[in-house]
Design a protein around this motif. Structure first.
Motif, PDB file in Angstrom:
ATOM      1  N   ALA A  85      65.334  95.614  21.651  1.00 28.86           N
ATOM      2  CA  ALA A  85      64.410  94.482  21.763  1.00 28.86           C
ATOM      3  C   ALA A  85      63.889  94.364  23.195  1.00 28.86           C
ATOM      4  CB  ALA A  85      65.104  93.195  21.352  1.00 28.86           C
ATOM      5  N   ASN A  86      62.654  93.918  23.341  1.00 33.95           N
ATOM      6  CA  ASN A  86      62.011  93.788  24.648  1.00 33.95           C
ATOM      7  C   ASN A  86      61.884  92.304  25.012  1.00 33.95           C
ATOM      8  OD1 ASN A  86      60.463  93.903  26.932  1.00 33.95           O
ATOM      9  ND2 ASN A  86      58.736  94.981  26.013  1.00 33.95           N
ATOM     10  N   PHE A  87      62.612  91.896  26.080  1.00 31.20           N
ATOM     11  CA  PHE A  87      62.577  90.511  26.529  1.00 31.20           C
ATOM     12  C   PHE A  87      61.893  90.385  27.889  1.00 31.20           C
ATOM     13  CE2 PHE A  87      66.189  90.658  23.590  1.00 31.20           C
ATOM     14  CZ  PHE A  87      65.962  89.522  22.810  1.00 31.20           C
ATOM     15  N   SER A  88      60.997  91.294  28.191  1.00 33.36           N
ATOM     16  CA  SER A  88      60.329  91.287  29.495  1.00 33.36           C
ATOM     17  C   SER A  88      59.553  89.986  29.705  1.00 33.36           C
ATOM     18  CB  SER A  88      59.354  92.472  29.596  1.00 33.36           C
ATOM     19  OG  SER A  88      60.026  93.704  29.454  1.00 33.36           O
ATOM     20  N   GLY A  89      59.872  89.314  30.823  1.00 35.23           N
ATOM     21  CA  GLY A  89      59.140  88.094  31.164  1.00 35.23           C
ATOM     22  C   GLY A  89      59.437  86.905  30.278  1.00 35.23           C
ATOM     23  N   ALA A  90      60.410  87.028  29.376  1.00 33.88           N
ATOM     24  CA  ALA A  90      60.729  85.929  28.461  1.00 33.88           C
ATOM     25  C   ALA A  90      61.548  84.853  29.165  1.00 33.88           C
ATOM     26  CB  ALA A  90      61.487  86.461  27.254  1.00 33.88           C
ATOM     27  N   ASP A  91      61.396  83.623  28.710  1.00 33.19           N
ATOM     28  CA  ASP A  91      62.180  82.518  29.226  1.00 33.19           C
ATOM     29  C   ASP A  91      63.484  82.463  28.439  1.00 33.19           C
ATOM     30  OD1 ASP A  91      63.297  80.187  30.117  1.00 33.19           O
ATOM     31  OD2 ASP A  91      61.550  78.911  29.691  1.00 33.19           O
ATOM     32  N   LEU A  92      64.587  82.857  29.090  1.00 31.15           N
ATOM     33  CA  LEU A  92      65.882  82.932  28.420  1.00 31.15           C
ATOM     34  C   LEU A  92      66.842  81.861  28.915  1.00 31.15           C
ATOM     35  CD1 LEU A  92      66.311  86.826  28.589  1.00 31.15           C
ATOM     36  CD2 LEU A  92      65.474  85.472  26.655  1.00 31.15           C
ATOM     37  N   GLU A  93      66.315  80.829  29.508  1.00 29.15           N
ATOM     38  CA  GLU A  93      67.163  79.762  30.028  1.00 29.15           C
ATOM     39  C   GLU A  93      67.909  79.053  28.894  1.00 29.15           C
ATOM     40  OE1 GLU A  93      66.811  75.597  32.622  1.00 29.15           O
ATOM     41  OE2 GLU A  93      65.061  76.878  32.327  1.00 29.15           O
ATOM     42  N   GLY A  94      69.232  78.990  29.043  1.00 32.17           N
ATOM     43  CA  GLY A  94      70.062  78.290  28.078  1.00 32.17           C
ATOM     44  C   GLY A  94      70.271  79.033  26.772  1.00 32.17           C
ATOM     45  N   VAL A  95      69.855  80.293  26.690  1.00 36.14           N
ATOM     46  CA  VAL A  95      70.028  81.075  25.460  1.00 36.14           C
ATOM     47  C   VAL A  95      71.509  81.294  25.200  1.00 36.14           C
ATOM     48  CG1 VAL A  95      69.665  83.316  24.376  1.00 36.14           C
ATOM     49  CG2 VAL A  95      67.796  82.216  25.582  1.00 36.14           C
ATOM     50  N   ILE A  96      71.909  81.178  23.956  1.00 31.34           N
ATOM     51  CA  ILE A  96      73.301  81.358  23.570  1.00 31.34           C
ATOM     52  C   ILE A  96      73.429  82.608  22.702  1.00 31.34           C
ATOM     53  CG2 ILE A  96      75.240  80.382  22.252  1.00 31.34           C
ATOM     54  CD1 ILE A  96      74.100  77.626  22.824  1.00 31.34           C
ATOM     55  N   GLY A  97      74.409  83.469  23.054  1.00 27.13           N
ATOM     56  CA  GLY A  97      74.734  84.619  22.237  1.00 27.13           C
ATOM     57  C   GLY A  97      73.966  85.889  22.521  1.00 27.13           C
ATOM     58  N   LEU A  98      73.060  85.865  23.509  1.00 21.93           N
ATOM     59  CA  LEU A  98      72.313  87.073  23.822  1.00 21.93           C
ATOM     60  C   LEU A  98      73.198  88.046  24.579  1.00 21.93           C
ATOM     61  CD1 LEU A  98      69.598  88.574  23.792  1.00 21.93           C
ATOM     62  CD2 LEU A  98      69.051  87.450  25.964  1.00 21.93           C
TER      63      LEU A  98
END
Length: 219
Positions: free
Chosen positions: A205-218
């Motif tokens: 999966a491509n998470f480039s530039g994504a806002d991952l603040e507070g993500v759980i389980g990644l």
């Protein structure tokens, strides 16, 4: 017994003059045939077949498209299947669409807020800028679907198959993606703030530039 020779026969010039007058009189009376050299006898409509809607005004075309869209919606609601249908901008908010088949359907800009699409098939569907806010998408098949700019805030995607899906700049704020298949999905510049991805498969999966603040389980 003698035969009287017509004066016309005695004077050849008179013959030609009479023939000329006959021809001219036929032309003026509309009797002479029209000769079209080098032109086909086939009617123009045979040479240039009409294409669908070619003679319709813009207003008529719009009415025809609206009619077709309404037919597609009617088909979906009555048969729960509308493969390849054009449902662009359709309002399906809060509807029960469990297990429907919308493979290859065009749902660009569709309103699906709070709709129940659990178990639905949306493989290769186009959901660009679709509103799926708080939609139930558990176990839905979104393989290779285009969700560019879609609103999936607070959506429940538990067990969903999003492999190969395009979620560029999509809003997945607070979305639930537990045990979802996210293999090779594109989350470029997507908003995944506070999303839950426990047990999700994020291989490739491509998470480039994504806002991952507070993500759980990644992982």
């Amino acid at each position: 017994m003698g035969y009287k020779i017509s004066s016309t026969l005695k004077h050849p010039k008179g013959i030609f003059r009479n023939i000329f007058l006959l021809i001219m009189s036929g032309t003026f009376l509309g009797c002479s045939p029209t000769i079209n050299i080098g032109q086909s006898s086939e009617p123009d409509s045979m040479e240039q077949p009409l294409t669908e809607n070619s003679q319709l005004s813009p207003e008529s075309r719009e009415q025809l498209n609206v009619s077709r869209d309404e037919n597609a919606l009617s088909q979906l609601l009555s048969t729960r299947e509308c493969v390849g249908c054009n449902l662009e901008g359709v309002d399906l908010e809060k509807l029960d669409l469990r297990n429907v088949n919308l493979e290859n359907a065009n749902l660009t800009g569709a309103k699906l807020e709070e709709a129940d699409l659990s178990g639905a098939t949306l493989r290769n569907a186009i959901l660009i800028r679709a509103d799926l806010d708080e939609a139930i998408l558990t176990e839905v098949d979104l393989t290779d679907a285009d969700l560019t700019g879609a609103d999936l805030e607070d959506a429940n995607l538990t067990g969903a198959n999003l492999s190969g899906a395009n979620l560029t700049v999509a809003d997945l704020d607070n979305a639930i993606l537990n045990n979802a298949n996210l293999q090779n999905a594109n989350f470029t510049q997507a908003d995944l703030e506070d999303a839950i991805l426990t047990g999700a498969n994020t291989t490739g999966a491509n998470f480039s530039g994504a806002d991952l603040e507070g993500v759980i389980g990644l992982q």
